[in-house]
Scaffold this motif. Structure first.
Motif, PDB file in Angstrom:
ATOM      1  N   LYS A 149      43.554  31.272  46.107  1.00  0.00           N
ATOM      2  CA  LYS A 149      44.725  30.719  46.793  1.00  0.00           C
ATOM      3  C   LYS A 149      45.544  29.833  45.867  1.00  0.00           C
ATOM      4  N   THR A 150      44.893  29.296  44.823  1.00  0.00           N
ATOM      5  CA  THR A 150      45.641  28.454  43.896  1.00  0.00           C
ATOM      6  C   THR A 150      46.629  29.265  43.061  1.00  0.00           C
ATOM      7  N   PHE A 151      46.542  30.588  43.156  1.00  0.00           N
ATOM      8  CA  PHE A 151      47.438  31.460  42.384  1.00  0.00           C
ATOM      9  C   PHE A 151      48.419  32.205  43.291  1.00  0.00           C
ATOM     10  N   GLU A 152      48.588  31.722  44.523  1.00  0.00           N
ATOM     11  CA  GLU A 152      49.468  32.421  45.469  1.00  0.00           C
ATOM     12  C   GLU A 152      50.896  32.532  44.958  1.00  0.00           C
ATOM     13  N   LEU A 198      49.962  37.974  43.525  1.00  0.00           N
ATOM     14  CA  LEU A 198      49.099  39.018  42.965  1.00  0.00           C
ATOM     15  C   LEU A 198      48.668  39.986  44.057  1.00  0.00           C
ATOM     16  N   ASN A 199      48.514  41.258  43.684  1.00  0.00           N
ATOM     17  CA  ASN A 199      47.962  42.213  44.643  1.00  0.00           C
ATOM     18  C   ASN A 199      46.433  42.164  44.581  1.00  0.00           C
ATOM     19  N   ASP A 200      45.763  42.916  45.457  1.00  0.00           N
ATOM     20  CA  ASP A 200      44.304  42.850  45.541  1.00  0.00           C
ATOM     21  C   ASP A 200      43.632  43.268  44.232  1.00  0.00           C
ATOM     22  N   ALA A 201      44.211  44.278  43.578  1.00  0.00           N
ATOM     23  CA  ALA A 201      43.623  44.752  42.323  1.00  0.00           C
ATOM     24  C   ALA A 201      43.678  43.662  41.261  1.00  0.00           C
ATOM     25  N   GLN A 202      44.793  42.957  41.173  1.00  0.00           N
ATOM     26  CA  GLN A 202      44.921  41.886  40.189  1.00  0.00           C
ATOM     27  C   GLN A 202      43.994  40.716  40.509  1.00  0.00           C
ATOM     28  N   LYS A 203      43.769  40.461  41.790  1.00  0.00           N
ATOM     29  CA  LYS A 203      42.823  39.400  42.164  1.00  0.00           C
ATOM     30  C   LYS A 203      41.401  39.760  41.739  1.00  0.00           C
ATOM     31  N   ARG A 204      41.043  41.023  41.916  1.00  0.00           N
ATOM     32  CA  ARG A 204      39.715  41.454  41.456  1.00  0.00           C
ATOM     33  C   ARG A 204      39.598  41.259  39.948  1.00  0.00           C
ATOM     34  N   ALA A 211      51.466  34.446  32.027  1.00  0.00           N
ATOM     35  CA  ALA A 211      50.512  33.560  31.340  1.00  0.00           C
ATOM     36  C   ALA A 211      49.220  33.331  32.112  1.00  0.00           C
ATOM     37  N   LEU A 212      48.833  34.311  32.947  1.00  0.00           N
ATOM     38  CA  LEU A 212      47.503  34.251  33.543  1.00  0.00           C
ATOM     39  C   LEU A 212      46.472  34.812  32.569  1.00  0.00           C
ATOM     40  N   LEU A 213      46.851  35.867  31.872  1.00  0.00           N
ATOM     41  CA  LEU A 213      45.974  36.476  30.883  1.00  0.00           C
ATOM     42  C   LEU A 213      46.633  36.408  29.509  1.00  0.00           C
ATOM     43  N   GLN A 214      45.795  36.369  28.502  1.00  0.00           N
ATOM     44  CA  GLN A 214      46.272  36.372  27.121  1.00  0.00           C
ATOM     45  C   GLN A 214      45.868  37.690  26.473  1.00  0.00           C
ATOM     46  N   GLN A 215      46.827  38.403  25.908  1.00  0.00           N
ATOM     47  CA  GLN A 215      46.559  39.691  25.289  1.00  0.00           C
ATOM     48  C   GLN A 215      45.977  39.503  23.901  1.00  0.00           C
ATOM     49  N   LYS A 216      44.883  40.247  23.634  1.00  0.00           N
ATOM     50  CA  LYS A 216      44.243  40.212  22.322  1.00  0.00           C
ATOM     51  C   LYS A 216      44.201  41.630  21.758  1.00  0.00           C
ATOM     52  N   GLY A 217      44.087  41.714  20.436  1.00  0.00           N
ATOM     53  CA  GLY A 217      44.085  43.023  19.814  1.00  0.00           C
ATOM     54  C   GLY A 217      45.475  43.631  19.919  1.00  0.00           C
ATOM     55  N   LYS A 218      45.592  44.868  19.503  1.00  0.00           N
ATOM     56  CA  LYS A 218      46.880  45.548  19.606  1.00  0.00           C
ATOM     57  C   LYS A 218      46.650  47.047  19.670  1.00  0.00           C
ATOM     58  N   GLY A 219      47.637  47.729  20.195  1.00  0.00           N
ATOM     59  CA  GLY A 219      47.539  49.183  20.288  1.00  0.00           C
ATOM     60  C   GLY A 219      46.338  49.604  21.090  1.00  0.00           C
ATOM     61  N   ALA A 266      47.060  50.544  35.675  1.00  0.00           N
ATOM     62  CA  ALA A 266      46.244  49.460  35.122  1.00  0.00           C
ATOM     63  C   ALA A 266      47.006  48.716  34.032  1.00  0.00           C
ATOM     64  N   SER A 267      47.640  49.462  33.140  1.00  0.00           N
ATOM     65  CA  SER A 267      48.379  48.833  32.048  1.00  0.00           C
ATOM     66  C   SER A 267      49.538  47.987  32.570  1.00  0.00           C
ATOM     67  N   THR A 268      50.263  48.510  33.546  1.00  0.00           N
ATOM     68  CA  THR A 268      51.415  47.793  34.106  1.00  0.00           C
ATOM     69  C   THR A 268      50.982  46.484  34.760  1.00  0.00           C
ATOM     70  N   GLU A 269      49.900  46.524  35.536  1.00  0.00           N
ATOM     71  CA  GLU A 269      49.478  45.330  36.273  1.00  0.00           C
ATOM     72  C   GLU A 269      48.825  44.296  35.360  1.00  0.00           C
ATOM     73  N   LEU A 270      48.138  44.735  34.323  1.00  0.00           N
ATOM     74  CA  LEU A 270      47.571  43.786  33.363  1.00  0.00           C
ATOM     75  C   LEU A 270      48.679  43.088  32.576  1.00  0.00           C
ATOM     76  N   ARG A 271      49.690  43.851  32.192  1.00  0.00           N
ATOM     77  CA  ARG A 271      50.795  43.255  31.441  1.00  0.00           C
ATOM     78  C   ARG A 271      51.593  42.289  32.308  1.00  0.00           C
ATOM     79  N   ALA A 272      51.691  42.580  33.597  1.00  0.00           N
ATOM     80  CA  ALA A 272      52.385  41.657  34.505  1.00  0.00           C
ATOM     81  C   ALA A 272      51.650  40.315  34.556  1.00  0.00           C
ATOM     82  N   MET A 273      50.309  40.348  34.537  1.00  0.00           N
ATOM     83  CA  MET A 273      49.527  39.106  34.530  1.00  0.00           C
ATOM     84  C   MET A 273      49.652  38.389  33.188  1.00  0.00           C
ATOM     85  N   ARG A 274      49.810  39.165  32.135  1.00  0.00           N
ATOM     86  CA  ARG A 274      50.047  38.573  30.816  1.00  0.00           C
ATOM     87  C   ARG A 274      51.400  37.882  30.760  1.00  0.00           C
TER      88      ARG A 274
END
Length: 610
Positions: free
Chosen positions: A422-425, A429-435, A473-481, A462-470
């Motif tokens: 709830k602190t991230f309301e 986020l959709n249910d998949a992003q919460k998981r 600034a909820l997630l930090q992307q590491k690596g590349k390609g 999956a790629s679209t929703e992970l990048r949306a969280m990035r």
């Protein structure tokens, strides 16, 4: 073939994937030919597309693919046609298209069809099998192994039916045979093989073969029914290591010791021993709903644990002299077995299975120790969901030749989790992003594959929703390609301070400091003994003896673990050259290993000698 605009959009949405490879295209080098070989070989892929004249702009905040164009399309096409017709064990005729962009840049699209089963594997003639053949694993081209050849031919004599020298009937455990008879009779008390003598029973199961005038054990006989003395003598590294790690992260610190229990013995007996050791450690609980008389178990379902153990035993490769590792963290269980999945990861859980060890698998199926028809993973997912636990995730690493099963041990989306989310309301986020947030909190990282397994979605979603969280600034992307994964972003900690939820994983996962690896050759040299400093100093850029350089790298990484950057600085070579010519081959030869095995593409990854 897809249009250029569709390909660029796909690259920027999902990056390179199983059926798409982008390259600069200055020449038809070995890298292009490896991709052609991999696309032609990969079973069920349907081939793939290579696009030449496209680069990845790393200078922007979020790197994107852009069209650079090629300069000599006629030469590239001629070289491609010539090399694909002459360098492989059979000619390959890819479909080639030249497309011009609105600003007059040229791009070459190469469509490679999958070869029919009878014509696989395709391989480089001068390298031979298995190393000269490639498979398309995810977005990478991987050298084939002996296990891959079994996938292609599927008619060769499998390892588990091969005779083991220096064995005899004295190496059989009578207790293991008795256990088999008991288990088989519970499944079918009228089974014909129960009437056989012990020798005839073992022959019918493919466990012994007549060699001259004596019987010798096959690998199936030794592994399933061999006594402990024989197993220790003939296969000393084939065991199961149960490791208890305090906390939720792997810490390689000699002052922070973990507990290890080593187990070996006939596989048919080993299953229950492993199960009991782990089950005794797992948190247990019961739930008694109001008004109900029957309490329900809310721990990890025993059938899930047993299936995960059995899968590791019957699907591992026994060509590798490595133990199975079962690591018990505070919040999860990880089971790592040697041998990548012969079944594509996106098909895990679907009906049907591919058995690396068909004789061993048959024994386990006939005794109900394993699910039949490839349904084990699907049943595990169903049982975890019914128990309100996070679905299991699976990682098949072809490069490391390893398969990992992860089971989270806490209740998924419990009241505490819901309060935390709830602190991230504000982020909607959709249910998949919460998981995904819960998963990252518990395991420290997530990639596209794990996201897909958690939420049952495709790679693009999956790629679209992970990048949306990035992007928020909820997630930090590491690596590349192809090596992209995500960890907790530094801004992620703010809402956690008011909660009682443990944040040890988050604290360990956040990495906001720049990489501080020592890459100054002179200061690096002082960290090694005098005799090794002398050997390092004698290596020049003109040194051509590959084995000499490999031996030096082995000595360096034996003294202390080093990153590719550090090794490159010491031996005066480029990082890409060191990785391609020395590190990867030495890993494949079991000379080097990761210091962070759970995340091969971790930015702080280093190597140590085995």
């Amino acid at each position: 073939m897809q249009s250029l605009s569709e390909i660029i959009n796909l690259l920027n949405s999902t990056d390179e994937c199983a059926t798409l490879e982008a390259k600069r295209g200055t020449a038809i080098g070995h890298s292009v030919l490896e991709s052609i070989c991999a696309f032609a070989n990969e079973p069920g892929l349907g081939g793939g597309t290579i696009i030449l004249g496209v680069t990845r702009d790393e200078s922007s905040l979020f790197p994107v693919y852009q069209i650079e164009g090629i300069k000599d399309p006629d030469k590239l096409q001629a070289d491609l046609a010539s090399q694909t017709a002459s360098l492989f064990n059979q000619p390959i005729r890819p479909q080639i298209e030249l497309e011009t962009t609105p600003n007059n840049k040229l791009v070459l699209k190469i469509k490679v069809p999958e070869l029919p089963d009878g014509q696989k594997p395709l391989y480089f003639k001068n390298e031979g099998l298995p190393k000269g053949a490639y498979r398309r694993i995810g977005s990478t081209d991987q050298h084939c192994t002996e296990d891959d050849l079994f996938v292609f031919y599927n008619k060769e004599d499998s390892l588990d039916s091969t005779i083991v020298n220096d064995t005899s009937l004295e190496d059989i455990s009578e207790e293991a045979i008795t256990l088999y008879r008991n288990l088989r009779s519970k499944v079918n008390e009228y089974a014909e093989e129960l009437t056989y003598s012990d020798i005839d029973l073992l022959r019918s199961l493919g466990c012994i073969k007549k060699h001259k005038d004596d019987y010798k054990l096959t690998y199936t006989g030794l592994l399933v029914f061999g006594n402990r003395m024989a197993l220790r003598r003939l296969m000393p590294m084939v065991r199961v290591d149960y490791i208890r790690v305090p906390g939720n992260t792997w810490v390689e610190n000699p002052d922070s010791r973990f507990t290890t229990v080593d187990m070996r013995g006939p596989m048919i007996q080993l299953v229950q021993r492993i199960f009991s050791a782990i089950a005794d450690d797992l948190p247990k609980g019961f739930l008694l709903p109001e008004g109900e008389l029957q309490a329900t178990n809310i721990g990890l379902p025993s059938k899930v644990l047993r299936e995960a153990i059995v899968n590791a035993l019957i699907h591992r490769t026994y060509r590798e002299n490595q133990p199975i590792q079962i690591i018990r963290y505070g919040n999860r269980l990880e089971i790592k077995n040697p041998g990548f999945s012969l079944k594509p990861e996106e098909q895990l859980g679907e009906p049907g299975s591919k058995n690396r060890n068909p004789f061993i698998a048959s024994i386990f199926h006939e005794t109900n120790l394993a699910e039949t028809k490839g349904s084990g993973i699907r049943i595990m997912r169903s049982l975890m969901e019914k128990s309100s636990l996070a679905p299991p995730t699976f990682e098949s690493n072809h490069t490391a030749n390893q398969f990992t099963t992860r089971l989270l041990l806490h209740h998924f989306l419990s009241e505490a989790d819901i309060a935390w989310l709830k602190t991230f309301e504000v982020y909607q986020l959709n249910d998949a992003q919460k998981r995904a947030l819960i998963f990252v909190r518990e395991t420290g990282a997530i990639d596209n594959q794990a996201y897909r397994q958690l939420n049952g979605c495709d790679i693009l979603k999956a790629s679209t929703e992970l990048r949306a969280m990035r992007d928020v600034a909820l997630l930090q992307q590491k690596g590349k390609g192809r090596a992209t994964y995500y960890i907790i972003d530094s801004g992620f900690n703010a809402p956690l301070t008011s909660l009682s939820t443990p944040v040890s994983v988050l604290s360990a996962s956040v990495n906001t400091q720049p990489n501080t690896l020592n890459t100054e050759p002179q200061s690096l040299l002082h960290e090694f003994p005098d005799h090794l400093q002398s050997e390092i100093a004698q290596i020049t850029v003109r040194e051509k003896d590959i084995n000499k350089i490999k031996n030096l790298i082995y000595k360096i990484c034996k003294h202390r673990s080093c990153s590719v950057r550090e090794i490159a600085a010491l031996i005066k070579r480029k990082e890409n050259t060191v990785l391609r010519n020395y590190i990867i081959p030495m890993k494949e030869d079991n000379k080097l290993q990761y210091t962070i095995p759970d995340m091969p593409n971790h930015p702080d990854q280093a190597y140590q000698s085995i």
